[in-house]
Design an enzyme around this catalytic site. Structure first.
Site, PDB file in Angstrom:
ATOM      1  N   GLU A  46      75.471   5.490  43.591  1.00 21.53           N
ATOM      2  CA  GLU A  46      76.105   6.749  43.959  1.00 21.53           C
ATOM      3  C   GLU A  46      75.200   7.549  44.897  1.00 21.53           C
ATOM      4  O   GLU A  46      73.979   7.569  44.724  1.00 21.53           O
ATOM      5  CB  GLU A  46      76.377   7.597  42.722  1.00 21.53           C
ATOM      6  N   THR A  47      75.821   8.184  45.882  1.00 24.21           N
ATOM      7  CA  THR A  47      75.151   9.185  46.706  1.00 24.21           C
ATOM      8  C   THR A  47      75.818  10.515  46.434  1.00 24.21           C
ATOM      9  O   THR A  47      77.042  10.646  46.571  1.00 24.21           O
ATOM     10  CB  THR A  47      75.247   8.849  48.200  1.00 24.21           C
TER      11      THR A  47
END
Length: 262
Positions: A46-47
């Site tokens: 995830e970013t």
């Protein structure tokens, strides 16, 4: 354009454990297409992108390498780690469209307590064949919430030894799959599979514990529970279950700070 990027290992106090997330604080939002491209380029589970609001809170959005995700616990923890450090805060208030306000408090021991809406699962009477055939061992019970199917097993070994068919589990989209059982050292253990949304198996999934913790709280007759996500990296979580919220506590450590050139 240059953007500062932080990579944080969440739900661990040891580098190279837990789940990694990239965090990119913004002054103004980038386009959805650009954020998706950055998430794919980062290629971590995830970013998180954050943008400070006029009331001092932070809007937050999460992107896997494949798509925007509407709720992510470990990247919220990573973002809180970064923002508390940057702004000398002991509390961060986030807002996400799908789940509303998320409050994160930094504790005196350096851990972060995240208060999330409770998302308790309900029993599924007729589990999809793709779920049952996609798991190497049949669960004793199947439940679901807005995020995933819950495959419940009798013991920790059932979960740690479980094998999956990602092609079958992909067909359950938009729901993912979590397998869980009572733990030996912890109150409960889990593994999380999301082949259609981000990858075959997620390392540590904070969001799903808003459903796991209420379920096991009811089963075990306690409201404070220790949890372990038994992935190859592993992660530890402490869960406190209230009437409408679940507080999930974990540590985080920094891996890198860098610059993105666009």
């Amino acid at each position: 354009m240059q953007l500062t990027i932080h990579q944080i290992d969440a739900f661990t106090n040891e580098l190279f454990k837990g789940n990694y997330a990239a965090v990119i604080p913004l002054d103004t939002w980038l386009s959805d297409d650009l954020m998706l491209k950055i998430g794919a380029e980062n290629n971590v589970s995830e970013t998180a992108f954050t943008c400070q609001q006029s009331d001092g809170s932070f809007a937050i959005r999460w992107f896997s390498p494949l798509m925007e995700i509407d709720f992510c616990g470990h990247a919220t923890l990573a973002a809180a780690y970064v923002l508390c450090e940057q702004h000398n805060l002991a509390q961060v208030r986030f807002y996400a469209a799908a789940v509303g306000e998320l409050v994160v408090n930094k504790n005196s021991d350096g851990s972060f307590a995240m208060t999330f809406p409770k998302q308790a699962p309900v029993v599924v009477l007729n589990a999809p064949s793709a779920l049952l055939n996609g798991l190497s061992k049949a669960p004793t019970k199947v439940l679901k919430n807005r995020q995933a199917y819950f495959a419940i097993y009798d013991n920790e070994q059932d979960v740690t030894q479980l094998k999956t068919d990602s092609q079958l589990l992909k067909t359950l989209f938009p729901l993912d799959v979590v397998a869980s059982a009572p733990g030996d050292e912890y109150d409960f253990v889990s593994r999380y599979f999301w082949p259609a949304s981000g990858g075959d198996e997620d390392y540590v999934t904070g969001s799903i514990h808003t459903g796991l913790a209420p379920y096991w709280a009811q089963q075990l007759g306690k409201t404070t529970l220790s949890a372990y996500q038994a992935s190859s990296r592993g992660g530890q979580l402490l869960c406190d279950v209230g009437d409408t919220y679940v507080t999930i506590t974990g540590h985080a450590v920094r891996y890198l700070t860098g610059t993105i050139f666009i």
